[in-house]
Scaffold this active site. Sequence first.
Site, short mmCIF file in Angstrom:
data_model
loop_
_atom_site.label_atom_id
_atom_site.label_comp_id
_atom_site.label_asym_id
_atom_site.label_seq_id
_atom_site.Cartn_x
_atom_site.Cartn_y
_atom_site.Cartn_z
CG HIS A 22 -61.46 61.87 -58.06
ND1 HIS A 22 -62.37 61.68 -56.97
CD2 HIS A 22 -59.96 61.94 -57.63
CE1 HIS A 22 -61.31 61.38 -55.99
NE2 HIS A 22 -60.06 61.60 -56.29
CB SER A 139 -61.98 61.06 -51.03
OG SER A 139 -62.14 60.92 -52.33
N1 COA Z 1 -59.59 65.91 -57.26
C1 COA Z 1 -59.92 65.68 -55.96
N2 COA Z 1 -59.09 64.69 -54.94
C2 COA Z 1 -58.31 64.35 -55.41
C3 COA Z 1 -57.46 64.41 -56.82
C4 COA Z 1 -58.38 65.38 -57.61
N3 COA Z 1 -57.87 65.70 -58.79
N4 COA Z 1 -56.43 63.70 -56.98
C5 COA Z 1 -56.31 62.97 -55.68
N5 COA Z 1 -57.18 63.52 -54.75
C6 COA Z 1 -57.26 63.13 -53.31
C7 COA Z 1 -58.13 61.96 -53.09
O1 COA Z 1 -59.35 62.00 -52.94
C8 COA Z 1 -57.60 61.28 -52.02
O2 COA Z 1 -57.83 61.91 -50.94
P1 COA Z 1 -58.19 61.02 -49.39
O3 COA Z 1 -56.49 60.87 -49.04
O4 COA Z 1 -58.64 62.41 -48.45
O5 COA Z 1 -59.00 59.92 -49.45
C9 COA Z 1 -55.97 61.52 -52.18
O6 COA Z 1 -56.07 62.67 -52.97
C10 COA Z 1 -55.27 60.66 -52.59
O7 COA Z 1 -55.87 59.97 -53.81
P2 COA Z 1 -56.01 58.61 -54.10
O8 COA Z 1 -57.04 58.13 -54.94
O9 COA Z 1 -55.81 57.75 -52.85
O10 COA Z 1 -54.74 58.38 -55.03
P3 COA Z 1 -53.12 58.47 -54.95
O11 COA Z 1 -52.70 59.70 -55.61
O12 COA Z 1 -52.95 58.11 -53.47
O13 COA Z 1 -52.88 57.22 -55.98
C11 COA Z 1 -53.24 54.93 -56.88
C12 COA Z 1 -53.78 55.87 -55.73
C13 COA Z 1 -54.10 53.86 -57.09
C14 COA Z 1 -52.71 55.64 -58.34
C15 COA Z 1 -51.80 54.47 -56.21
O14 COA Z 1 -51.81 54.30 -54.78
C16 COA Z 1 -51.38 53.00 -56.96
O15 COA Z 1 -50.74 53.28 -58.22
N6 COA Z 1 -51.76 51.84 -56.34
C17 COA Z 1 -51.62 50.74 -57.18
C18 COA Z 1 -50.08 50.11 -56.42
C19 COA Z 1 -48.94 50.56 -57.17
O16 COA Z 1 -48.76 50.28 -58.17
N7 COA Z 1 -47.91 51.11 -56.31
C20 COA Z 1 -46.75 51.41 -56.72
C21 COA Z 1 -46.70 52.61 -57.59
S1 COA Z 1 -46.41 54.13 -56.43
#
Ligand code: COA
Length: 170
Positions: A22, A139
């Site tokens: 990240h 994570s």
């Molecule tokens: N390096 C390391 N790990 C990474 C990474 C990177 N560059 N990018 C993603 N990951 C991993 C995370 O560690 C996590 O791992 P885990 O599932 O083992 O814990 C996984 O990928 C998912 O990452 P996360 O941080 O949960 O992000 P996401 O891609 O699922 O998105 C938000 C999270 C917050 C961006 C998304 O849920 C969001 O927009 N939420 C707000 C609600 C909303 O607007 N919803 C509608 C839009 S779709």
Amino acid sequence: MSDTIIRHVVVPGTFDPVTLGHLDVIARTRRMFSQVTIGVAASLTKNGSGPHFSLEERTQMLRESIVELRIDKGVEIRPFSGLLMDLCRTIGADGVVKGLRAMTDFEYELQQADLNYRLAPEVESIFVMGSPRHGYISSSIVRELALMGGDVSFLVPACVKRRLDTLNEA
Ligand code: COA
């Protein structure tokens, strides 16, 4: 289409906890945009029971990490609940940057980018390739390794490692 030059972007995530993967994405994003806000999502429904660390703990680990890695200049941290696009509008960000580690990320991110476009077409979705230096970190892998007593120092900054070490003491 907006003709505004993009200067302020959000790097969103759950950061449960933040990893070197990240932080690599955050550092590289800061090289491209003058203002970066790290959006720490409450993600209360993630994995059924919500994130492992509280929103406050995840935010605090991020604060310490960006100082430790000296990437805090021009970078703000903002916890949020609700929609990512609402956060962008509230703080006036015109882009969202996410890291792509593999094809599986691409499929998922495409869906999110599509939905976000429908919610806020003026906010650009931008992707950077994950650095091969960090490989496929996640994570949950970090948490699992830490719980089993494995050394996570090549996956997270020292301040996060210290917090993870306390999991085994609890
Ligand atoms: N390096 C390391 N790990 C990474 C990474 C990177 N560059 N990018 C993603 N990951 C991993 C995370 O560690 C996590 O791992 P885990 O599932 O083992 O814990 C996984 O990928 C998912 O990452 P996360 O941080 O949960 O992000 P996401 O891609 O699922 O998105 C938000 C999270 C917050 C961006 C998304 O849920 C969001 O927009 N939420 C707000 C609600 C909303 O607007 N919803 C509608 C839009 S779709």
